[in-house]
Design a protein around this motif. Sequence first.
Motif, PDB file in Angstrom:
ATOM      1  N   VAL A   9       0.870  -1.173   0.000  1.00  0.00           N
ATOM      2  CA  VAL A   9       0.000   0.000   0.000  1.00  0.00           C
ATOM      3  C   VAL A   9       0.905   1.219   0.000  1.00  0.00           C
ATOM      4  O   VAL A   9       1.763   1.364   0.875  1.00  0.00           O
ATOM      5  N   LEU A  10       0.730   2.098  -0.972  1.00  0.00           N
ATOM      6  CA  LEU A  10       1.625   3.242  -1.098  1.00  0.00           C
ATOM      7  C   LEU A  10       0.901   4.439  -1.695  1.00  0.00           C
ATOM      8  O   LEU A  10      -0.145   4.300  -2.322  1.00  0.00           O
ATOM      9  N   PRO A  11       1.464   5.633  -1.478  1.00  0.00           N
ATOM     10  CA  PRO A  11       0.852   6.842  -2.036  1.00  0.00           C
ATOM     11  C   PRO A  11       1.245   7.007  -3.498  1.00  0.00           C
ATOM     12  O   PRO A  11       2.257   6.475  -3.957  1.00  0.00           O
ATOM     13  N   GLY A  16      -8.136  15.673  -3.424  1.00  0.00           N
ATOM     14  CA  GLY A  16      -7.983  16.952  -4.111  1.00  0.00           C
ATOM     15  C   GLY A  16      -6.868  16.982  -5.123  1.00  0.00           C
ATOM     16  O   GLY A  16      -6.511  18.049  -5.639  1.00  0.00           O
ATOM     17  N   GLY A  17      -6.301  15.826  -5.458  1.00  0.00           N
ATOM     18  CA  GLY A  17      -5.240  15.749  -6.469  1.00  0.00           C
ATOM     19  C   GLY A  17      -5.183  14.371  -7.086  1.00  0.00           C
ATOM     20  O   GLY A  17      -4.108  13.771  -7.198  1.00  0.00           O
ATOM     21  N   ALA A  18      -6.336  13.855  -7.483  1.00  0.00           N
ATOM     22  CA  ALA A  18      -6.430  12.474  -7.980  1.00  0.00           C
ATOM     23  C   ALA A  18      -6.063  12.404  -9.455  1.00  0.00           C
ATOM     24  O   ALA A  18      -6.885  12.097 -10.318  1.00  0.00           O
ATOM     25  N   ASP A  39      -8.165  20.512 -13.204  1.00  0.00           N
ATOM     26  CA  ASP A  39      -8.530  21.933 -13.207  1.00  0.00           C
ATOM     27  C   ASP A  39      -8.046  22.642 -11.948  1.00  0.00           C
ATOM     28  O   ASP A  39      -7.679  23.820 -11.980  1.00  0.00           O
ATOM     29  N   SER A  40      -8.062  21.935 -10.830  1.00  0.00           N
ATOM     30  CA  SER A  40      -7.608  22.523  -9.573  1.00  0.00           C
ATOM     31  C   SER A  40      -7.047  21.422  -8.690  1.00  0.00           C
ATOM     32  O   SER A  40      -7.387  20.243  -8.853  1.00  0.00           O
ATOM     33  N   VAL A  63      -1.907  17.982   0.819  1.00  0.00           N
ATOM     34  CA  VAL A  63      -1.025  16.804   0.795  1.00  0.00           C
ATOM     35  C   VAL A  63       0.084  17.104  -0.210  1.00  0.00           C
ATOM     36  O   VAL A  63       0.128  16.548  -1.307  1.00  0.00           O
ATOM     37  N   ASP A  64       0.976  18.009   0.173  1.00  0.00           N
ATOM     38  CA  ASP A  64       1.897  18.594  -0.799  1.00  0.00           C
ATOM     39  C   ASP A  64       2.871  17.589  -1.398  1.00  0.00           C
ATOM     40  O   ASP A  64       3.399  17.811  -2.482  1.00  0.00           O
ATOM     41  N   GLY A  65       3.119  16.459  -0.731  1.00  0.00           N
ATOM     42  CA  GLY A  65       4.017  15.464  -1.291  1.00  0.00           C
ATOM     43  C   GLY A  65       3.384  14.567  -2.335  1.00  0.00           C
ATOM     44  O   GLY A  65       4.066  13.777  -2.983  1.00  0.00           O
ATOM     45  N   ALA A  66       2.056  14.681  -2.515  1.00  0.00           N
ATOM     46  CA  ALA A  66       1.371  13.816  -3.489  1.00  0.00           C
ATOM     47  C   ALA A  66       0.313  14.547  -4.292  1.00  0.00           C
ATOM     48  O   ALA A  66      -0.328  13.934  -5.147  1.00  0.00           O
ATOM     49  N   ALA A  67       0.124  15.836  -4.047  1.00  0.00           N
ATOM     50  CA  ALA A  67      -0.904  16.600  -4.763  1.00  0.00           C
ATOM     51  C   ALA A  67      -0.320  17.116  -6.067  1.00  0.00           C
ATOM     52  O   ALA A  67       0.337  18.157  -6.104  1.00  0.00           O
TER      53      ALA A  67
END
Length: 417
Positions: free
Chosen positions: A181-183, A213-215, A230-231, A236-240
């Motif tokens: 399981v990982l980001p 919010g960053g999928a 779009d936005s 989650v700045d390390g994955a967004a």
Amino acid sequence: MSEQQADFETRARAAAFALREVFEPTPLVLNPFLSARYEAEIWLKREDLSPVRSYKIRGAFNAMRHAIADGTTRFVCASAGNHAQGVAYAARHFGVTATVFMPVTTPQQKIEKTRVFGEEAVEIRLTGDYFDDTLTAAQAYCAETGAHFLSPFDDEDVILGQASVALEVLDQMEGAPDLFVLPVGGGGLSSGMRAVLKTAAPGAGMILAEPAGGASLAAALVAGAPVTLDSVDSFVDGAAVARIGAKTFQILEDVPMRDVFAVPEDRICTTILEMLNHEGIVLEPAGALPVDVLKDLGTRIRGKRVVVVTSGGNFDFERLPEVKERAMRSAGVKKYYLLRMPQRPGALRDFLELLGPDDDIARFEYLKKSARNFGTVLIGIETSAAENFERLESALNAGGFTFQDITADETLAEFVI
């Protein structure tokens, strides 16, 4: 097994071996707390304990060593976080120079950590209010100077470096786990691990968690190609990431949608606090992301051996009040209301008498008088259990108070909370 797949594993193992120049394998630790909760054997691959407190050092180191072998001595990257620190650390190790472009809005803590890791080897340039502006400036600088641009994820050597995480796990435990399981953000870690596991442990499954919010991976899977969101919610700045990498998506394009989960940012905050308070483990939002998604897996992990990659621990404790706030809202124990308060003696007392024994006022502010006899109040209430709000709202209605719950209204809350 294809020749290409075998070659990828061989090169990933070479990258893992080279990394021993700078640090030993990060710990793989059985976590009794999570194992008991989910009735599974939950192991944490502690990438938050690398020299730069994230896995990003792996890809930066591997990409840099290959470029140096080709004669490169000047490097450039654009990053506001973990990638910058990995590049800085690797540049100092190899004795080359790196120019790190960061947004002007980057917290001072991250700037200082990058400077400490890089020492004289690194020049930091603060450019642009937003990352896109920073990236444009970095790439323009590369074009002018001929320096080598180190991508945070969309680079084959970076992907190979990140793949070393999976190989370390296989070396550290007897046999492969049932599930990783990982980001996932730009896709460097997930694509690297997926590519190497196809040959090194083909029976191991993989769950990918991305911030709601960053999928960008889910959007790309639906479209069949990388698309720009779009936005993006940057919490989650390390994955967004607004757009998953082209090279990384080539490896991830056949990931089943059932294995990709979007995790709400507020809920991740509950996991950050839980891991800190219960386990003494400091995780940044992206590092807590794969721990949090265990809540969604249910029977898929029960009785299984699961490895969760805690990808980073660069948490700025100045963010702790925000994390606590978001965690309480996620748990439903904190709400904000706009309340129309009659301007008469005793009105405030009447309202206070409606509160239960576990209800606390966290904020009370008059915003305006909308009429001679009424005023608008912003009120924040914390309580011990989410169901207490049902009782309070019923009492407000019965008492003739007009109110609006603005907790989930992001546009309105941005201005008044």
